[in-house]
Design an enzyme around this catalytic site. Structure first.
Site, mmCIF file in Angstrom:
data_model
loop_
_atom_site.group_PDB
_atom_site.id
_atom_site.type_symbol
_atom_site.label_atom_id
_atom_site.label_comp_id
_atom_site.label_asym_id
_atom_site.label_seq_id
_atom_site.Cartn_x
_atom_site.Cartn_y
_atom_site.Cartn_z
ATOM 1 N N GLU A 97 4.593 -9.021 3.969
ATOM 2 C CA GLU A 97 5.103 -7.648 4.059
ATOM 3 C C GLU A 97 4.529 -6.792 2.939
ATOM 4 O O GLU A 97 4.216 -7.298 1.866
ATOM 5 C CB GLU A 97 6.639 -7.655 3.955
ATOM 6 C CG GLU A 97 7.341 -7.771 5.293
ATOM 7 C CD GLU A 97 7.216 -6.512 6.145
ATOM 8 O OE1 GLU A 97 6.711 -5.478 5.660
ATOM 9 O OE2 GLU A 97 7.628 -6.564 7.314
ATOM 10 N N ASP A 101 12.556 -2.555 2.131
ATOM 11 C CA ASP A 101 13.360 -1.391 1.807
ATOM 12 C C ASP A 101 14.810 -1.727 2.195
ATOM 13 O O ASP A 101 15.463 -2.489 1.483
ATOM 14 C CB ASP A 101 12.757 -0.210 2.584
ATOM 15 C CG ASP A 101 13.350 1.123 2.234
ATOM 16 O OD1 ASP A 101 13.667 1.344 1.068
ATOM 17 O OD2 ASP A 101 13.484 1.968 3.138
ATOM 18 N N PHE A 150 9.538 6.748 -3.268
ATOM 19 C CA PHE A 150 8.631 6.589 -2.139
ATOM 20 C C PHE A 150 7.206 6.386 -2.652
ATOM 21 O O PHE A 150 6.641 7.255 -3.302
ATOM 22 C CB PHE A 150 8.695 7.799 -1.207
ATOM 23 C CG PHE A 150 8.061 7.511 0.113
ATOM 24 C CD1 PHE A 150 8.782 6.885 1.121
ATOM 25 C CD2 PHE A 150 6.728 7.820 0.341
ATOM 26 C CE1 PHE A 150 8.188 6.588 2.344
ATOM 27 C CE2 PHE A 150 6.123 7.519 1.555
ATOM 28 C CZ PHE A 150 6.857 6.911 2.554
ATOM 29 N N VAL A 151 6.657 5.223 -2.348
ATOM 30 C CA VAL A 151 5.348 4.872 -2.893
ATOM 31 C C VAL A 151 4.280 4.810 -1.806
ATOM 32 O O VAL A 151 4.588 4.594 -0.625
ATOM 33 C CB VAL A 151 5.404 3.520 -3.651
ATOM 34 C CG1 VAL A 151 6.223 3.658 -4.922
ATOM 35 C CG2 VAL A 151 5.951 2.403 -2.764
ATOM 36 N N ASP A 157 1.614 4.059 3.441
ATOM 37 C CA ASP A 157 1.218 5.407 3.821
ATOM 38 C C ASP A 157 2.338 6.416 3.641
ATOM 39 O O ASP A 157 3.517 6.068 3.567
ATOM 40 C CB ASP A 157 0.811 5.434 5.300
ATOM 41 C CG ASP A 157 2.014 5.305 6.228
ATOM 42 O OD1 ASP A 157 2.727 4.274 6.117
ATOM 43 O OD2 ASP A 157 2.270 6.218 7.022
ATOM 44 N N ARG A 163 -3.264 5.089 2.516
ATOM 45 C CA ARG A 163 -3.275 3.622 2.615
ATOM 46 C C ARG A 163 -4.415 3.032 1.791
ATOM 47 O O ARG A 163 -4.330 1.918 1.296
ATOM 48 C CB ARG A 163 -3.471 3.184 4.073
ATOM 49 C CG ARG A 163 -2.303 3.476 4.978
ATOM 50 C CD ARG A 163 -2.499 2.739 6.315
ATOM 51 N NE ARG A 163 -1.628 3.270 7.367
ATOM 52 C CZ ARG A 163 -0.362 2.920 7.549
ATOM 53 N NH1 ARG A 163 0.206 2.052 6.740
ATOM 54 N NH2 ARG A 163 0.348 3.428 8.527
HETATM 55 P P1 IMP Z 1 13.170 -1.295 6.390
HETATM 56 O O1 IMP Z 1 13.140 -2.403 5.359
HETATM 57 O O2 IMP Z 1 13.557 -1.753 7.758
HETATM 58 O O3 IMP Z 1 14.049 -0.149 5.930
HETATM 59 O O4 IMP Z 1 11.736 -0.639 6.581
HETATM 60 C C1 IMP Z 1 10.662 -1.010 5.806
HETATM 61 C C2 IMP Z 1 9.463 -0.187 6.244
HETATM 62 O O5 IMP Z 1 9.642 1.186 5.854
HETATM 63 C C3 IMP Z 1 8.213 -0.652 5.529
HETATM 64 O O6 IMP Z 1 7.528 -1.650 6.257
HETATM 65 C C4 IMP Z 1 7.421 0.638 5.399
HETATM 66 O O7 IMP Z 1 6.630 0.869 6.567
HETATM 67 C C5 IMP Z 1 8.463 1.729 5.300
HETATM 68 N N1 IMP Z 1 8.711 2.092 3.887
HETATM 69 C C6 IMP Z 1 9.835 1.863 3.159
HETATM 70 N N2 IMP Z 1 9.718 2.342 1.908
HETATM 71 C C7 IMP Z 1 8.486 2.882 1.824
HETATM 72 C C8 IMP Z 1 7.748 3.535 0.753
HETATM 73 O O8 IMP Z 1 8.214 3.727 -0.393
HETATM 74 N N3 IMP Z 1 6.494 3.952 1.070
HETATM 75 C C9 IMP Z 1 5.930 3.775 2.288
HETATM 76 N N4 IMP Z 1 6.571 3.177 3.313
HETATM 77 C C10 IMP Z 1 7.839 2.732 3.085
HETATM 78 MG MG MG Z 2 4.945 3.049 7.304
#
Ligand code: IMP
Ligand code: MG
Length: 174
Positions: A97, A101, A150-151, A157, A163
């Site tokens: 991964e 998040d 947010f990174v 991206d 990216r």
């Molecule tokens: P979650 O864990 O289901 O909330 O979603 C994770 C996905 O959200 C990751 O695979 C990323 O595509 C996107 N994401 C979460 N935080 C960030 C960030 O800080 N930058 C870019 N994409 C993020």
């Molecule tokens: Mg994404």
């Protein structure tokens, strides 16, 4: 207006950390083949850098998923857009991964992969935002824990941009 990117983790720091985690993976999987499963598109950059530094045999496969829900919050219910080419049965699977998040997407994805009867299933992530966790996820290898910002870069991206940045940065003006 161009966005300003503040560097959070430099290219050198990322590469040194990937080298260290790849050494751990190489030791843990000694005598076995690591089957890297990378989720498009974000984790591809990390997966390739990791693969290059693992000393034992490596195979790779890719899948693409979308999460139902609105733009700001993933519901965690995952639809497979592009499935893996090969079955996972009997393989030592390491899911790669980019960032964890809320954990919603991953929680669901791990269940899908487990159902395919791999010999083992572990999780490696480049970045983790533990403060944001809603769904519990067991992470086996983490490169960096980061604050709730947010990174972008190293595969991550913002609206499909950034990216290709070779470091991890924060978008200052959106
Ligand atoms: P979650 O864990 O289901 O909330 O979603 C994770 C996905 O959200 C990751 O695979 C990323 O595509 C996107 N994401 C979460 N935080 C960030 C960030 O800080 N930058 C870019 N994409 C993020
Ligand atoms: Mg994404």
């Amino acid at each position: 207006m161009e966005n300003d990117i503040r560097i959070l983790i430099t290219e050198e720091e990322v590469e040194e950390k990937i080298r260290q985690v790849a050494a751990r993976v190489s030791a843990d999987y000694r005598g076995r083949t690591v089957h890297l499963v990378s989720v498009l598109k974000g984790s591809v950059f990390f997966a390739c850098e990791l693969a290059k530094r693992i000393t034992g045999p490596v195979t790779m496969d890719f899948m693409s998923v979308t999460s139902y829900g609105d733009d700001t919050k993933s519901s965690g219910v995952v639809r497979i857009v592009k499935d893996l080419d090969d079955p996972l049965e009997g393989k030592d699977v390491l899911l790669v991964e980019d960032i964890i998040d809320s954990g919603r997407t991953l929680h669901y994805l791990m269940d899908i992969l487990k159902g395919r009867k791999p010999e083992s299933l572990k999780l490696i992530t480049l970045l983790d935002k533990p403060d944001r966790r809603v769904k519990p996820v067991r992470v086996d290898y983490t490169c960096f824990e980061i604050p709730d910002e947010f990174v972008v870069g190293y595969g991550l991206d913002h609206a499909q941009r950034y990216r290709n940045l070779p470091f991890i940065g924060v978008v200052e003006h959106v």
